[in-house]
Design an enzyme around this catalytic site. Structure first.
Site, PDB file in Angstrom:
ATOM      1  N   VAL A   1       0.830  -1.209   0.000  1.00  0.00           N
ATOM      2  CA  VAL A   1       0.000   0.000   0.000  1.00  0.00           C
ATOM      3  C   VAL A   1       0.864   1.259   0.000  1.00  0.00           C
ATOM      4  O   VAL A   1       0.601   2.222  -0.722  1.00  0.00           O
ATOM      5  CB  VAL A   1      -0.968   0.003   1.207  1.00  0.00           C
ATOM      6  N   CYS A   2       1.923   1.247   0.805  1.00  0.00           N
ATOM      7  CA  CYS A   2       2.804   2.406   0.894  1.00  0.00           C
ATOM      8  C   CYS A   2       3.475   2.700  -0.442  1.00  0.00           C
ATOM      9  O   CYS A   2       3.667   3.869  -0.813  1.00  0.00           O
ATOM     10  CB  CYS A   2       3.866   2.186   1.969  1.00  0.00           C
ATOM     11  N   THR A   3       3.831   1.667  -1.170  1.00  0.00           N
ATOM     12  CA  THR A   3       4.461   1.858  -2.474  1.00  0.00           C
ATOM     13  C   THR A   3       3.515   2.587  -3.422  1.00  0.00           C
ATOM     14  O   THR A   3       3.922   3.490  -4.159  1.00  0.00           O
ATOM     15  CB  THR A   3       4.878   0.498  -3.068  1.00  0.00           C
TER      16      THR A   3
ATOM     17  N   GLU B   1       1.013   4.548  -2.467  1.00  0.00           N
ATOM     18  CA  GLU B   1       0.765   5.891  -1.920  1.00  0.00           C
ATOM     19  C   GLU B   1       1.882   6.880  -2.248  1.00  0.00           C
ATOM     20  O   GLU B   1       1.623   8.005  -2.685  1.00  0.00           O
ATOM     21  CB  GLU B   1       0.617   5.821  -0.391  1.00  0.00           C
ATOM     22  N   LEU B   2       3.123   6.483  -1.987  1.00  0.00           N
ATOM     23  CA  LEU B   2       4.215   7.425  -2.181  1.00  0.00           C
ATOM     24  C   LEU B   2       4.408   7.779  -3.650  1.00  0.00           C
ATOM     25  O   LEU B   2       4.796   8.893  -3.988  1.00  0.00           O
ATOM     26  CB  LEU B   2       5.512   6.894  -1.565  1.00  0.00           C
TER      27      LEU B   2
END
EC number: 1.11.1.24
Length: 219
Positions: free
Chosen positions: A45-47, A49-50
């Site tokens: 998910v973070c990948t 998002e950023l």
């Protein structure tokens, strides 16, 4: 959300980032800033998002907003991970700095600790938190998502537009408001004051109570 929250002054912490070391107040300067944490590098998910945050950076910069990511991984991990982020999101370039916090001191002071999750060693991990900071270095908005739910960048952009407009005028933004749509005049503003402050005029909604508190104007 206990700890640092809306109305509090951002702690002037010295942080180490992918762009070198600096103090948070120096980073914000006379601009607005979005400080956002993510649970860990090299996570799905973070990948997403950023990468999306990087695509939106131009729009944030046009509004005088700086971006600052926060993670408990180290600088080299961040730099290696950025290659994955840019590969997954075509056209994005991660130009904003990402804070390293391997000792997990910064996430505690910024109130970005997940209240439920722990790492395999039982230590605290970052939440998916976001603070919008104004030029006065105060927190104007905080959003906390669980690790399982990615943020909506259109919503982050929308709330920044709302915060900046309501900081400039004595207005508020109604439900589902988007830039360009009417805003409501603050109840603290009398009709006489509204006539002066909003020469373009305003519309008062006729309500069963007879109270004239719902007034719309375009600014």
């Amino acid at each position: 959300m206990p700890g640092l929250t809306i109305g509090d002054t951002l702690p002037d912490l010295e942080v180490e980032t992918t762009h070198g070391s600096f103090k948070l107040h120096d980073f914000v300067g006379n601009d607005w800033a979005i400080i956002f944490s993510h649970p860990a590098d090299f996570t799905p998910v973070c990948t997403t998002e950023l990468g999306k945050m990087a695509l939106y950076e131009k729009e944030f910069n046009e509004r005088g907003v700086k971006l600052l990511g926060v993670s408990c991984d180290d600088i080299q991990s961040h730099k290696d991970w950025i290659k994955d982020i840019e590969a997954y999101t075509p056209g994005c370039k991660v130009k904003y700095p990402i804070v390293a916090d391997p000792k997990k001191d910064i996430i505690k002071q910024l109130n970005m600790v997940d209240p439920d999750a722990k790492d395999p060693d039982g230590s605290e991990v970052p939440s998916r938190a976001l603070h919008v900071v104004a030029p006065d270095k105060k927190i104007k908005l905080s959003i906390l998502y669980p690790a399982t739910t990615g943020r909506n960048m259109e919503e982050v952009l929308r709330v920044v537009d709302s915060l900046q407009k309501t900081a400039k005028y004595k207005v508020a933004t109604p439900v589902n408001w988007k830039p360009g749509e009417p805003v409501v005049i603050s109840p603290s503003v009398s009709n006489d004051e509204a006539n002066v402050m909003f020469p373009q005029g305003y519309t008062t909604v006729d309500l069963p109570s007879g109270k004239e508190y719902l007034r719309f104007t375009n600014i």
